[in-house]
Design a protein around this motif. Structure first.
Motif, mmCIF file in Angstrom:
data_model
loop_
_atom_site.group_PDB
_atom_site.id
_atom_site.type_symbol
_atom_site.label_atom_id
_atom_site.label_comp_id
_atom_site.label_asym_id
_atom_site.label_seq_id
_atom_site.Cartn_x
_atom_site.Cartn_y
_atom_site.Cartn_z
ATOM 1 N N GLY A 198 1.907 10.640 -9.345
ATOM 2 C CA GLY A 198 1.526 10.409 -10.730
ATOM 3 C C GLY A 198 2.455 9.478 -11.479
ATOM 4 N N TRP A 199 3.230 8.655 -10.737
ATOM 5 C CA TRP A 199 4.152 7.709 -11.370
ATOM 6 C C TRP A 199 3.384 6.485 -11.866
ATOM 7 N N LYS A 200 3.891 5.904 -12.939
ATOM 8 C CA LYS A 200 3.298 4.682 -13.488
ATOM 9 C C LYS A 200 3.989 3.494 -12.830
ATOM 10 N N LEU A 201 3.209 2.678 -12.121
ATOM 11 C CA LEU A 201 3.784 1.598 -11.306
ATOM 12 C C LEU A 201 3.175 0.256 -11.670
ATOM 13 N N LEU A 202 4.045 -0.695 -12.051
ATOM 14 C CA LEU A 202 3.631 -2.084 -12.201
ATOM 15 C C LEU A 202 3.824 -2.776 -10.858
ATOM 16 N N THR A 203 2.973 -3.733 -10.516
ATOM 17 C CA THR A 203 3.127 -4.451 -9.250
ATOM 18 C C THR A 203 3.026 -5.961 -9.480
ATOM 19 N N THR A 204 3.803 -6.705 -8.700
ATOM 20 C CA THR A 204 3.730 -8.171 -8.740
ATOM 21 C C THR A 204 3.809 -8.697 -7.307
ATOM 22 N N ASN A 205 3.432 -9.949 -7.127
ATOM 23 C CA ASN A 205 3.565 -10.617 -5.837
ATOM 24 C C ASN A 205 4.028 -12.045 -6.084
ATOM 25 N N ALA A 206 5.170 -12.397 -5.512
ATOM 26 C CA ALA A 206 5.782 -13.701 -5.773
ATOM 27 C C ALA A 206 5.190 -14.816 -4.925
ATOM 28 N N GLN A 207 4.298 -14.506 -4.014
ATOM 29 C CA GLN A 207 3.623 -15.532 -3.203
ATOM 30 C C GLN A 207 4.625 -16.452 -2.493
ATOM 31 N N SER A 208 5.710 -15.854 -1.983
ATOM 32 C CA SER A 208 6.722 -16.579 -1.202
ATOM 33 C C SER A 208 7.521 -17.582 -2.026
ATOM 34 N N ASN A 209 7.593 -17.373 -3.332
ATOM 35 C CA ASN A 209 8.335 -18.273 -4.222
ATOM 36 C C ASN A 209 9.469 -17.488 -4.864
ATOM 37 N N LYS A 227 0.831 -1.209 0.000
ATOM 38 C CA LYS A 227 0.000 0.000 0.000
ATOM 39 C C LYS A 227 0.865 1.258 0.000
ATOM 40 N N SER A 228 1.944 1.213 0.762
ATOM 41 C CA SER A 228 2.840 2.367 0.831
ATOM 42 C C SER A 228 3.449 2.670 -0.531
ATOM 43 N N GLN A 229 3.877 1.640 -1.250
ATOM 44 C CA GLN A 229 4.461 1.854 -2.579
ATOM 45 C C GLN A 229 3.409 2.386 -3.564
ATOM 46 N N VAL A 230 2.250 1.772 -3.548
ATOM 47 C CA VAL A 230 1.197 2.167 -4.490
ATOM 48 C C VAL A 230 0.725 3.589 -4.203
ATOM 49 N N GLY A 246 7.465 3.180 0.888
ATOM 50 C CA GLY A 246 7.118 3.819 -0.380
ATOM 51 C C GLY A 246 7.744 5.181 -0.586
ATOM 52 N N PRO A 247 7.452 6.181 0.263
ATOM 53 C CA PRO A 247 8.007 7.516 0.035
ATOM 54 C C PRO A 247 9.532 7.544 0.041
ATOM 55 N N SER A 248 10.148 6.872 1.012
ATOM 56 C CA SER A 248 11.613 6.946 1.103
ATOM 57 C C SER A 248 12.293 6.192 -0.041
ATOM 58 N N ALA A 249 11.757 5.048 -0.430
ATOM 59 C CA ALA A 249 12.372 4.282 -1.526
ATOM 60 C C ALA A 249 12.232 5.014 -2.847
ATOM 61 N N ALA A 299 9.826 -1.562 -17.632
ATOM 62 C CA ALA A 299 10.117 -0.884 -16.363
ATOM 63 C C ALA A 299 11.569 -0.403 -16.342
ATOM 64 N N LYS A 300 11.757 0.857 -15.980
ATOM 65 C CA LYS A 300 13.097 1.444 -15.941
ATOM 66 C C LYS A 300 13.759 1.266 -14.575
ATOM 67 N N ALA A 301 12.987 0.884 -13.609
ATOM 68 C CA ALA A 301 13.521 0.653 -12.262
ATOM 69 C C ALA A 301 12.614 -0.334 -11.544
ATOM 70 N N ILE A 302 13.213 -1.103 -10.645
ATOM 71 C CA ILE A 302 12.444 -2.052 -9.830
ATOM 72 C C ILE A 302 12.747 -1.797 -8.351
ATOM 73 N N ILE A 303 11.715 -1.509 -7.591
ATOM 74 C CA ILE A 303 11.820 -1.508 -6.133
ATOM 75 C C ILE A 303 11.298 -2.865 -5.684
#
Length: 394
Positions: free
Chosen positions: A133-144, A123-126, A352-355, A160-164
């Motif tokens: 107004g940044w365009k953000l893709l999100t994924t979840n690895a489900q612990s894998n 939630k913090s990242q989103v 989110g904000p700091s990263a 994607a130009k960067a991955i957090i």
């Protein structure tokens, strides 16, 4: 202080227990790691570090491992406890500038968002990206871990130009990191360190809590709660994760530093940062050591699992068994209010904000510190209700 017993366990805590029993913890379920919960064990997993490394030039070993070489003396932003140099610049790794009005970045979550820490961190990242107004893709690895490798590479392939990202564990993401480096994509790890990977070198700036300090603060809280005399059990986090090593070593180091010789550690076993294993390991503990009267749980989920086991055994309540845990989730903070936990050391998930600020500075500005340590709170009976009312507990 009024301690409520078994009958007063909150509906929130117990209903949440049912809902979240299988959920991964805030700080890391690691596939395939940890000792079987069914086996009685007074000794910790061999892969869990029990001691701190030596400081280098006044920089803690855990910070050095993440790439920090010196503590910066400049003023730190709100929500930041400390920053360690050198200063990373994306251009040093051949990474170009990012136009956040048109370019896309990615957020790779490591674990199921069925537990409070993971929900809050995503939630913090989103929310931070949406606010800018940044365009953000999100994924979840489900612990894998293999899924997280695929998720990161897939977002890069989508432009994607960067991955957090929040690493599942301290190893296993070499494939994704190598791919990002080849494609000149900025990589910003948050929460956990990756073994052998240093900020400014293989990845960009890293952000996380000081897990050693969290362990030390938990030890201080346990000494205060028990008066320095207890038969203590430690519910260890998942093996192979720096969070577990650091929280264990920091706790034991502080007991020694405070000469808390009246606290006898009678039991240590991995419970994989999950509520389910926190409960089953505590059941084993109570059979082997019915006289145990203190539990240090290395995250809230394991602590709440321990509380469920204690409740079944008629031992819930800090007048029977003291509990100190780490994270700051609503369930654990509520347990303080109800007299079932003594203290909770926060591990703040709101990166989110700091990263995103670090990413901007890394690729477009004057650079960002190799290691940033975020600020963590601490809760006990003096401020637990306030934390619940204000929403500080997540």
């Amino acid at each position: 202080m009024v301690h409520f017993r078994k009958s007063s366990l909150s509906a929130a805590a117990l209903s949440a227990s049912a809902l979240l029993l299988m959920a991964a913890c805030s700080t890391g379920q690691t596939a395939g790691s940890g000792a079987p919960a069914s086996s009685a064990a007074a000794e910790p997993s061999a892969s869990v570090s029990q001691s701190l490394g030596a400081d280098q030039n006044g920089v803690p070993a855990a910070i050095t491992a993440a790439g920090g070489t010196e503590k910066l003396t400049t003023a730190v932003p709100e929500g930041v406890a400390a920053e360690y140099g050198p200063i990373c610049k994306g251009s040093d790794l051949g990474i170009g500038k990012i136009d956040f009005t048109t370019d896309t970045i990615g957020w790779a979550q490591s674990e199921k968002e069925a537990n409070p820490f993971r929900i809050a961190s995503t939630k913090s990242q989103v929310d931070a990206a949406k606010a800018k107004g940044w365009k953000l893709l999100t994924t979840n690895a489900q612990s894998n871990v293999q899924q997280e490798n695929s998720d990161i590479k897939g977002m890069i392939d989508k432009g994607a130009k960067a991955i957090i990202f929040s690493p599942i564990n301290s190893t296993g993401l070499g494939d994704a990191i190598s791919y990002a480096k080849e494609k000149k994509v900025a990589m910003i790890p948050v929460d956990r360190n990756i073994t052998g990977v240093k900020g400014c070198e293989t990845v960009g700036p890293q952000l996380g809590s000081d897990f050693v300090e969290q362990g030390r603060r938990a030890a201080d809280a346990m000494i205060k709660a028990t008066g320095g005399n207890a038969k203590l059990a430690i519910l260890l986090g998942a093996s192979g994760v720096n969070v577990t090593d650091d929280r264990t070593a920091g706790f034991l180091d502080q007991l020694k530093a405070k000469n808390a010789t009246g606290i006898e550690v009678v039991f240590q076993q991995t419970a994989d940062f999950t509520r389910e294993k926190g409960k089953s390991v505590t059941e084993t503990l109570l059979r082997a050591h019915p006289d145990v009267n203190a539990i240090y749980a290395e995250n809230d989920e394991m602590g709440l699992g321990a509380l469920a086991a204690l409740d079944d055994a008629g031992k819930a309540g800090t007048d029977s068994v003291h509990i100190v845990s780490i994270d700051g989730t609503k369930g654990a903070v509520q347990a303080i209010v109800e007299g079932n936990f003594d203290a909770v050391i926060e591990s703040n998930p709101a990166y989110g904000p700091s990263a995103q600020a670090a990413l901007d500075a890394y690729v477009n500005g004057d650079g960002a510190p190799a290691v940033t340590i975020t600020t963590d709170n601490q809760y006990d009976l003096s401020n637990a209700q306030q934390a619940l009312d204000s929403g500080a507990a997540y």
